[in-house]
Design a protein around this motif. Structure first.
Motif, PDB file in Angstrom:
ATOM      1  N   ALA A   3       0.835  -1.202   0.000  1.00  0.00           N
ATOM      2  CA  ALA A   3       0.000   0.000   0.000  1.00  0.00           C
ATOM      3  C   ALA A   3       0.875   1.258   0.000  1.00  0.00           C
ATOM      4  O   ALA A   3       0.622   2.198  -0.758  1.00  0.00           O
ATOM      5  CB  ALA A   3      -0.926  -0.010   1.208  1.00  0.00           C
ATOM      6  N   ILE A   4       1.914   1.245   0.825  1.00  0.00           N
ATOM      7  CA  ILE A   4       2.788   2.422   0.889  1.00  0.00           C
ATOM      8  C   ILE A   4       3.487   2.626  -0.456  1.00  0.00           C
ATOM      9  O   ILE A   4       3.605   3.737  -0.949  1.00  0.00           O
ATOM     10  CB  ILE A   4       3.814   2.257   2.029  1.00  0.00           C
ATOM     11  N   PHE A  49       2.389   2.029  -3.273  1.00  0.00           N
ATOM     12  CA  PHE A  49       1.482   2.610  -4.257  1.00  0.00           C
ATOM     13  C   PHE A  49       0.984   3.986  -3.814  1.00  0.00           C
ATOM     14  O   PHE A  49       0.026   4.510  -4.371  1.00  0.00           O
ATOM     15  CB  PHE A  49       0.311   1.668  -4.545  1.00  0.00           C
ATOM     16  N   GLY A  50       1.638   4.543  -2.793  1.00  0.00           N
ATOM     17  CA  GLY A  50       1.358   5.927  -2.435  1.00  0.00           C
ATOM     18  C   GLY A  50       0.305   6.133  -1.369  1.00  0.00           C
ATOM     19  O   GLY A  50      -0.284   7.207  -1.277  1.00  0.00           O
ATOM     20  N   ALA A  51       0.046   5.104  -0.533  1.00  0.00           N
ATOM     21  CA  ALA A  51      -0.976   5.269   0.495  1.00  0.00           C
ATOM     22  C   ALA A  51      -0.468   6.139   1.645  1.00  0.00           C
ATOM     23  O   ALA A  51       0.696   6.090   2.008  1.00  0.00           O
ATOM     24  CB  ALA A  51      -1.394   3.902   1.036  1.00  0.00           C
ATOM     25  N   SER A  52      -1.370   6.947   2.201  1.00  0.00           N
ATOM     26  CA  SER A  52      -1.045   7.705   3.403  1.00  0.00           C
ATOM     27  C   SER A  52      -1.269   6.795   4.611  1.00  0.00           C
ATOM     28  O   SER A  52      -1.799   5.701   4.478  1.00  0.00           O
ATOM     29  CB  SER A  52      -1.952   8.927   3.498  1.00  0.00           C
ATOM     30  N   GLN A  65      -4.796   5.842   4.914  1.00  0.00           N
ATOM     31  CA  GLN A  65      -5.228   4.869   3.899  1.00  0.00           C
ATOM     32  C   GLN A  65      -4.729   3.468   4.217  1.00  0.00           C
ATOM     33  O   GLN A  65      -5.423   2.492   3.965  1.00  0.00           O
ATOM     34  CB  GLN A  65      -4.739   5.296   2.512  1.00  0.00           C
ATOM     35  N   LYS A  81      -7.717   1.063   4.446  1.00  0.00           N
ATOM     36  CA  LYS A  81      -7.891   0.208   3.272  1.00  0.00           C
ATOM     37  C   LYS A  81      -7.175  -1.134   3.401  1.00  0.00           C
ATOM     38  O   LYS A  81      -7.458  -2.070   2.665  1.00  0.00           O
ATOM     39  CB  LYS A  81      -7.385   0.925   2.026  1.00  0.00           C
ATOM     40  N   ILE A  82      -6.204  -1.204   4.283  1.00  0.00           N
ATOM     41  CA  ILE A  82      -5.463  -2.463   4.430  1.00  0.00           C
ATOM     42  C   ILE A  82      -5.710  -3.070   5.810  1.00  0.00           C
ATOM     43  O   ILE A  82      -6.237  -4.169   5.935  1.00  0.00           O
ATOM     44  CB  ILE A  82      -3.941  -2.242   4.248  1.00  0.00           C
ATOM     45  N   PRO A 121      -9.706  -3.603   7.121  1.00  0.00           N
ATOM     46  CA  PRO A 121     -10.418  -4.665   6.400  1.00  0.00           C
ATOM     47  C   PRO A 121      -9.814  -6.049   6.634  1.00  0.00           C
ATOM     48  O   PRO A 121     -10.538  -7.016   6.804  1.00  0.00           O
ATOM     49  CB  PRO A 121     -10.268  -4.263   4.926  1.00  0.00           C
ATOM     50  N   ARG A 150       4.485  10.480  -1.593  1.00  0.00           N
ATOM     51  CA  ARG A 150       3.304   9.693  -1.959  1.00  0.00           C
ATOM     52  C   ARG A 150       2.961   9.883  -3.434  1.00  0.00           C
ATOM     53  O   ARG A 150       2.533   8.968  -4.116  1.00  0.00           O
ATOM     54  CB  ARG A 150       2.117  10.089  -1.078  1.00  0.00           C
ATOM     55  N   ARG A 162       5.345   7.813  -5.487  1.00  0.00           N
ATOM     56  CA  ARG A 162       5.005   6.391  -5.461  1.00  0.00           C
ATOM     57  C   ARG A 162       3.716   6.124  -6.223  1.00  0.00           C
ATOM     58  O   ARG A 162       3.573   5.093  -6.878  1.00  0.00           O
ATOM     59  CB  ARG A 162       4.822   5.933  -4.018  1.00  0.00           C
ATOM     60  N   PHE A 206      -6.215  -0.714  -7.229  1.00  0.00           N
ATOM     61  CA  PHE A 206      -5.899  -0.209  -5.894  1.00  0.00           C
ATOM     62  C   PHE A 206      -5.106   1.103  -5.922  1.00  0.00           C
ATOM     63  O   PHE A 206      -5.438   2.061  -5.228  1.00  0.00           O
ATOM     64  CB  PHE A 206      -5.122  -1.279  -5.118  1.00  0.00           C
ATOM     65  N   LEU A 244      -6.277   4.790  -4.389  1.00  0.00           N
ATOM     66  CA  LEU A 244      -5.553   5.578  -3.396  1.00  0.00           C
ATOM     67  C   LEU A 244      -5.433   7.030  -3.841  1.00  0.00           C
ATOM     68  O   LEU A 244      -5.425   7.950  -3.031  1.00  0.00           O
ATOM     69  CB  LEU A 244      -4.145   5.005  -3.177  1.00  0.00           C
TER      70      LEU A 244
END
Lengths: 316, 401
Positions: free
Chosen positions: A188-189, A191-194, A197, A201-202, A205, B101, B104, B129, B133
């Motif tokens: 997730a990180i 792919f740019g997750a804060s 998020q 989102k991870i 769930p 971010r 990425r 996904f 995001l």
């Protein structure tokens, strides 16, 4: 015998002093909380009792059918009908109200605490003994400060119930989140997750089954504590049990005990259905409406050629 | 030639208080000494390289050599302790949270060894996904995810869940997820390491084909030399956090920089290319006894071949069929292929290389490889043998230096 005079640590006295200090200085706050809780529980139970009992049983049966299955729903309705038949319906409603309010508050406290524990190892080391304390301290002990803070009645019962039922959601939320694999979070990180998020989102769930097990545990502990809380005037089925004990009335004791068992079983089945993701009638209904909503949205925005949006709900 | 990613004296030490360890490193202490002295692990020990736009840059090394650490410095999953990592002219270590971010989400995507697919989401939602995001609307991200799924050959699987897919297919989803963000750079962390040999080969081939179309800058980490040689436009060999040599496959094979690289290449040559099973490949198509003549003709056309091996349901080798026989049958309007199955020449999987060669010369077609129980494992063609021998010659040449 060897006897050495050692000064006793004044642990108990300190706690008592602390509680008295709280009462003296924060009386207004406790009054406010007390009034609010009284109001909420009063509203809920009067709302539930305003509905004709048999109608309410049918409604409950329908709701249970939505989130579990037909068999569970029928058995639940029959059990509740039995309680109504032996004349303990009002007591059951007041116990149910207490449990529901206590559990909701316990979850509102417990789940965020569990999340915080995963974020700070310092907080986790502090919380661990606190949780042990809360779970192993005999629940009767909570009744004393509860009465001192809130007097006699429903609210101290709620207070004691909440303290007793908070640990499972905290622990199981913590457990669920720490069991989410590092690779998922890293993904997730990457792919740019804060941070938010990653959590929403991870972690949440994927930790959901564990968190829901915590919810179920919370409900069960809530029920067991609500009975004890009737000692300080919380009323409901627990009060019937207490009365039957003091009168040695076996018939009443068995009936009220049975009513508690039935309520516990119904709530357990409901709680379990949260914990396991299954094909339930509610999901079918949700899927149906979601599909309709998507179709409406698609035709509105006139997006053509996307057939997949409609399939979202139909995937399980 | 455009430099896309550039590392300058990049150092990564794991841990919180790295000051002392960094000093020790600058004084020239070894990785083990630093670990003994400070308890901290030196992941990457002063590395310089430039990765050019559009190339596949392979980082290879044994486990613990720092290759994955190096990869994670590129998208800032790990922050360098010292030195700099520049992507498109911007130093990654100097970006703030928001810029990182953005980098990425839009410029660098990643493929993971164990796929890292979310089990609670459908394939479609897994692929989308990255776009989710970034807050891209549902309709658009579904459209783009659909396109990405098509490009990795997973059309029609969008509503399935990861648990319903095989390993190879799961990694295709991982690939699609990385493609869908339209990033220029793709980081791949041993992406095919968890797949079995046959599927790994297929995926490598597919990556090469895909790269011909998408022309991304790919940084590919592996511990498999064959994979590195097959995929890499340039290869960096790492040991103990240091890059021992960077070059094209040719340069490294013909001119290893030092003894370690030489041994690295040899060690893998000897262990990998000694028996028949190591160079056999699964054919494009195989037949079952029960399949019909028309199916056989179709398969031959698809696989572009004039013969097919026939297997029974347990994957035992039954024999082979030839195109000329098949055409005769087709003329006679026969359905069953049973009458034309011929004995196929096969060798055991543990046959050593020098015994494979004469066998292959005698074989009418390619050579089947079977195990002790007669299970079909793959095929050795004249071409694979030739390529292998060529590589071996390269290896021997190195040994003579």
């Amino acid at each position: 015998m060897l006897s050495i005079e050692l000064p006793k640590f004044a642990i108990g006295e300190t706690i008592e002093w602390l509680i008295r200090w709280l009462i003296y200085h924060l009386a207004a706050v406790f009054d406010l909380v007390s009034n609010a809780l009284n109001y909420v529980t009063g509203l809920l139970s009067s709302g539930l009792t305003a509905v004709p009992s048999l109608l309410l049983i049918i409604i409950f049966g329908f709701l249970i059918w939505l989130i579990t299955s037909k068999t569970t729903a029928i058995l639940s309705a029959v059990g509740l009908g039995l309680v109504w038949n032996i004349g303990l319906w009002l007591q059951l409603i007041s116990t149910l109200t207490l449990v529901v309010v206590a559990v909701i508050i316990a979850l509102l406290i417990g789940i965020p605490l569990g999340i915080l524990m995963t974020r700070s190892s310092k907080f986790e080391t502090i919380m661990r003994p606190v949780l042990d304390f809360m779970q192993t301290m005999p629940p009767f002990v909570y009744l004393i400060p509860a009465v001192m803070l809130f007097g006699i009645g429903v609210v101290p019962g709620l207070f004691a119930t909440i303290i007793f039922s908070v640990p499972p959601p905290v622990r199981l939320t913590y457990l669920g989140i720490t069991q989410v694999s590092e690779e998922m979070k890293e993904m997730a990180i990457a792919f740019g997750a804060s941070d938010w998020q990653v959590l929403s989102k991870i972690e949440l769930p994927l930790a959901l089954p564990s968190i829901m097990a915590g919810v179920n545990q919370c409900i069960m502990l809530g029920i067991s504590m609500v009975v004890i809380a009737s000692m300080i005037g919380a009323g409901g089925l627990g009060a019937e049990v207490m009365r039957s004990v003091s009168r040695l009335d076996l018939a009443l004791g068995f009936e009220s005990g049975l009513a508690i068992v039935i309520l516990a079983m119904v709530l357990d089945r409901v709680g379990r259905s949260f914990a396991s993701i299954k094909e339930t009638p509610a999901r079918k209904v949700i899927c149906f409406f979601r599909a309709r909503y998507n179709r409406a949205k698609n035709s509105k925005s006139q997006v053509l050629g996307i057939t997949t949006a409609n399939n979202e709900g139909g995937d399980t | 030639m455009n430099v896309k990613i550039k590392a300058e004296n990049l150092v990564k030490i794991y841990g919180n208080k790295t000051g002392k360890a960094l000093d020790l490193f600058r004084q020239g202490l070894s990785r083990n000494d630093i670990l003994k002295e400070t308890g901290l692990t030196l992941g990457v020990a002063g590395v310089n390289f430039e990765i050019i736009e559009g190339e596949i840059f392979v980082i290879i090394g044994l486990s613990g050599s720092g290759k994955s650490t190096l990869l994670r410095c590129i998208n800032g999953l790990l922050m360098p302790t010292a030195g700099s990592l520049v992507v498109d002219g911007k130093a990654v270590e100097k970006l703030d949270g928001r810029e990182l971010r953005k980098l990425r989400g839009e410029k660098i995507s990643m493929v993971f060894q164990h796929f890292a697919l979310l089990p609670n989401r459908s394939i479609m939602d897994n692929v989308a996904f990255g776009l989710e995001l970034r807050g891209i609307p549902t309709d658009e991200r579904r459209k783009r995810a659909q396109k990405a799924l098509v490009s990795v050959g997973l059309e029609g699987w969008q509503n399935s869940f990861p648990s319903e897919l095989s390993g190879g297919m799961q990694q295709r989803v991982g690939l699609a997820r990385a493609l869908v963000t339209d990033s220029d750079i793709m980081l791949m962390d041993e992406p095919f390491g968890a797949l079995d040999a046959i599927i790994r080969m297929d995926m490598q081939e597919e990556l090469i084909n895909l790269q011909a179309r998408i022309k991304k800058t790919i940084v590919f980490v592996t511990h498999d030399l064959d994979e590195a040689l097959r995929l890499g436009d340039r290869i960096a060999i790492m040991r103990d956090g240091v890059i021992e040599q960077i070059g094209t496959a040719d340069e490294i094979l013909s001119n290893p920089a030092n003894e370690y690289v030489e041994k690295f290449l040899q060690g893998i040559d000897v262990s990998k290319i000694l028996d028949a099973s190591s160079i056999s490949k699964w054919p494009r198509e195989v037949m079952r006894e029960t399949e019909s003549v028309s199916v056989a003709l179709h398969k031959m056309k698809v696989a572009d071949t004039d013969y097919l091996f026939v297997l029974d349901p347990m994957k035992h080798l039954v024999g082979m069929i030839l195109e000329e026989d098949l055409l005769l049958l087709a003329n006679k309007k026969e359905k069953s292929i049973r009458s034309i199955i011929k004995e196929a020449r096969a060798i055991k999987s543990d046959t050593v290389m020098r015994d494979v060669y004469p066998e292959l010369r005698q074989a009418e077609k390619d050579l089947a490889v079977i195990d002790d129980e007669g299970h079909f494992l793959g095929v050795i063609t004249q071409y694979t043998l030739l390529v292998t021998l060529e590589e071996r010659k390269g290896g021997d040449g190195i040994a003579e230096h």
